[in-house]
Enzyme design. Structure first.
Site, mmCIF file in Angstrom:
data_model
loop_
_atom_site.group_PDB
_atom_site.id
_atom_site.type_symbol
_atom_site.label_atom_id
_atom_site.label_comp_id
_atom_site.label_asym_id
_atom_site.label_seq_id
_atom_site.Cartn_x
_atom_site.Cartn_y
_atom_site.Cartn_z
ATOM 1 C CG ASN A 188 0.757 9.626 26.924
ATOM 2 O OD1 ASN A 188 0.703 9.745 28.145
ATOM 3 N ND2 ASN A 188 -0.325 9.618 26.179
ATOM 4 C CB CYS A 197 -4.666 6.524 23.215
ATOM 5 S SG CYS A 197 -2.940 6.057 23.066
ATOM 6 N N GLY A 207 0.230 -2.476 25.685
ATOM 7 C CA GLY A 207 0.581 -1.797 26.926
ATOM 8 C C GLY A 207 -0.673 -1.575 27.774
ATOM 9 C CB THR A 208 -4.153 -0.724 26.802
ATOM 10 O OG1 THR A 208 -3.780 0.450 26.079
ATOM 11 C CG2 THR A 208 -5.487 -0.515 27.474
ATOM 12 C CB ALA A 211 6.590 -3.977 20.341
ATOM 13 C CB THR A 266 -2.822 -18.906 20.321
ATOM 14 O OG1 THR A 266 -3.692 -20.006 20.608
ATOM 15 C CG2 THR A 266 -1.677 -19.366 19.444
HETATM 16 N N1 PLP Z 1 0.693 4.078 28.420
HETATM 17 C C1 PLP Z 1 1.238 5.110 27.784
HETATM 18 C C2 PLP Z 1 2.015 6.118 28.564
HETATM 19 C C3 PLP Z 1 1.072 5.263 26.405
HETATM 20 O O1 PLP Z 1 1.597 6.315 25.788
HETATM 21 C C4 PLP Z 1 0.324 4.291 25.710
HETATM 22 C C5 PLP Z 1 0.074 4.456 24.257
HETATM 23 O O2 PLP Z 1 0.002 5.541 23.756
HETATM 24 C C6 PLP Z 1 -0.191 3.209 26.427
HETATM 25 C C7 PLP Z 1 0.003 3.130 27.778
HETATM 26 C C8 PLP Z 1 -0.970 2.141 25.739
HETATM 27 O O3 PLP Z 1 -0.139 1.294 24.986
HETATM 28 P P1 PLP Z 1 -0.772 0.432 23.794
HETATM 29 O O4 PLP Z 1 -0.884 1.345 22.622
HETATM 30 O O5 PLP Z 1 0.212 -0.668 23.571
HETATM 31 O O6 PLP Z 1 -2.073 -0.073 24.272
#
Ligand code: PLP
Length: 378
Positions: free
Chosen positions: A150, A328, A71-72, A199, A236
């Site tokens: 989050n 995080c 997601g990052t 995911a 890949t």
């Molecule tokens: N954005 C939000 C709101 C999140 O809660 C998170 C992960 O905690 C992320 C982005 C980042 O996702 P990833 O862990 O897949 O990098």
């Protein structure tokens, strides 16, 4: 000892059916999807089926879905590529976004993009009128606001924000990482330029993300190389991760309303029990309004004692995994930037409990019992 996992906003346990769907791609189907022989073609077909599945669930075209590492990465891509390709000169966001947004904004600010942080009230809600007023100033703008926070769970009115952006011609990105798989997203109706998912937040594997890129939004990639993902994300493909992401999202959609009822019930139970066992406890953000708060997250503040700081540690010793803020930044014991933006008193030991379909009422009762005991002992 009982071990209770209440840190599902950090990550969720993989669903066994997701693992089953992934396993053949670790063993038998190991080909490189870019190879044109049958080993490659089998795997290519699994990726494209996964893309179609995800696109159908989000009601968009498969051509608008790109798989990423996390997601990052997807958040970085939306912001950085917008500035690079779409001529964005200003980003409007808020101080309670995830660091994937905030640190990227800092980087872009250093390179000359204007960053504006919307004001938030003491519950962490933005003012939509302020957004409108700012957008009346005609500068090419990207608005980046998360769907679900989050740490405190606050929900953005996604449709309202998207409508405002559309009316004033702004590009709109929403970090939908915490909401995807927990609410139905009809991205076609909602009218976003970018949305993102990860995911491991909905019982899929870690290291597997996605970006929805509206087909009218033409940007350059963040990562360059062999031209995978139709040249938008080289490297890949993480085949098992992609298969797992699609399967996890499918399962999430199949059982969404049952899970929502179950999990919201657990959250209500925890609020009720905590209210009756610890005088002066309070809930941060929109916790007590199910319409405005993600049902998987409950962020609490306790009345101050000398030992609030030890609570998380002691909860862990007693078998309860939860967190003080976002995982995080775990390891670095910095305070939460989200709670600081809400002026939440750090001495009130804010704790985030976050729930999943695998939690039970017994988990909640155990956590409340232990928290109460530890709090009064402290
Ligand atoms: N954005 C939000 C709101 C999140 O809660 C998170 C992960 O905690 C992320 C982005 C980042 O996702 P990833 O862990 O897949 O990098």
């Amino acid at each position: 000892m009982n071990r209770v996992y209440l840190d599902n906003a950090a990550t969720t346990a993989i669903d066994p059916a997701v693992l089953d769907a992934m396993l053949p791609f670790f063993k038998d189907h190991f080909g490189n999807p870019s190879s044109i022989h049958s080993h490659g073609r089998t795997v290519r077909s699994a990726i494209e089926k996964s893309r179609k599945k995800v696109a159908d669930l989000l009601n968009v075209s498969p051509a608008e879905i790109f798989f990423t590492g996390t997601g990052t990465e997807a958040d970085n891509m939306a912001l950085r590529s917008s500035v690079e390709t779409l001529g964005i000169k200003r980003i409007i966001t808020s101080r309670i976004e995830h660091h994937a947004i905030l640190h990227t904004c800092e980087l872009l600010e250093g390179r000359g993009t204007e960053i504006i942080y919307l004001q938030i009230d003491e519950r962490g809600n933005i003012d939509y009128d302020e957004l409108e007023q700012l957008l009346k100033i005609k500068i090419p703008t990207l608005v980046s606001l998360m769907h679900a926070n989050n740490e405190i769970g606050n929900l953005l009115d996604l449709q309202k924000a998207a409508n405002i952006c559309k009316e004033f011609g702004a590009t709109f990105h929403s970090d939908t990482v915490q909401a995807m798989g927990h609410y139905v997203h009809d991205l076609q109706i909602t009218n976003l330029n970018f949305a993102v998912g990860s995911a491991h937040k909905f019982h899929g594997p870690k290291g597997s993300g996605l970006i929805y890129l509206n087909n009218e939004t033409k940007i350059t990639p963040l990562i360059h190389g062999g031209g995978q993902e139709r040249n938008m994300r080289s490297g890949t493909e993480n085949v098992y991760g992609i298969v797992g992401l699609a399967k996890a999202l499918e399962i999430a959609y199949e059982n969404m309303s049952d899970h929502q009822t179950h999990i919201q019930g657990l959250k209500n139970r925890m609020i009720e029990k905590l209210n009756s066992s610890i005088d002066g406890i309070s809930f941060n953000g929109n916790a007590e309004d199910p319409e405005k708060c993600l049902y998987t997250v409950l962020n609490v503040s306790l009345p101050p004692t000398d030992d609030n700081e030890m609570l998380l540690f002691n909860l862990d010793i007693n078998g309860i995994s939860c967190s003080g803020g976002s995982a995080c930044v775990s390891g670095s014991n910095v305070g939460s930037h989200v709670l600081a933006a809400l002026n939440v008193d750090p001495s009130r030991g804010p704790i985030r409990f976050s729930f999943s379909k695998y939690n039970t009422e017994a988990d909640i009762d155990y956590a409340v019992e232990k928290l109460t005991e530890l709090y009064w002992d402290g």
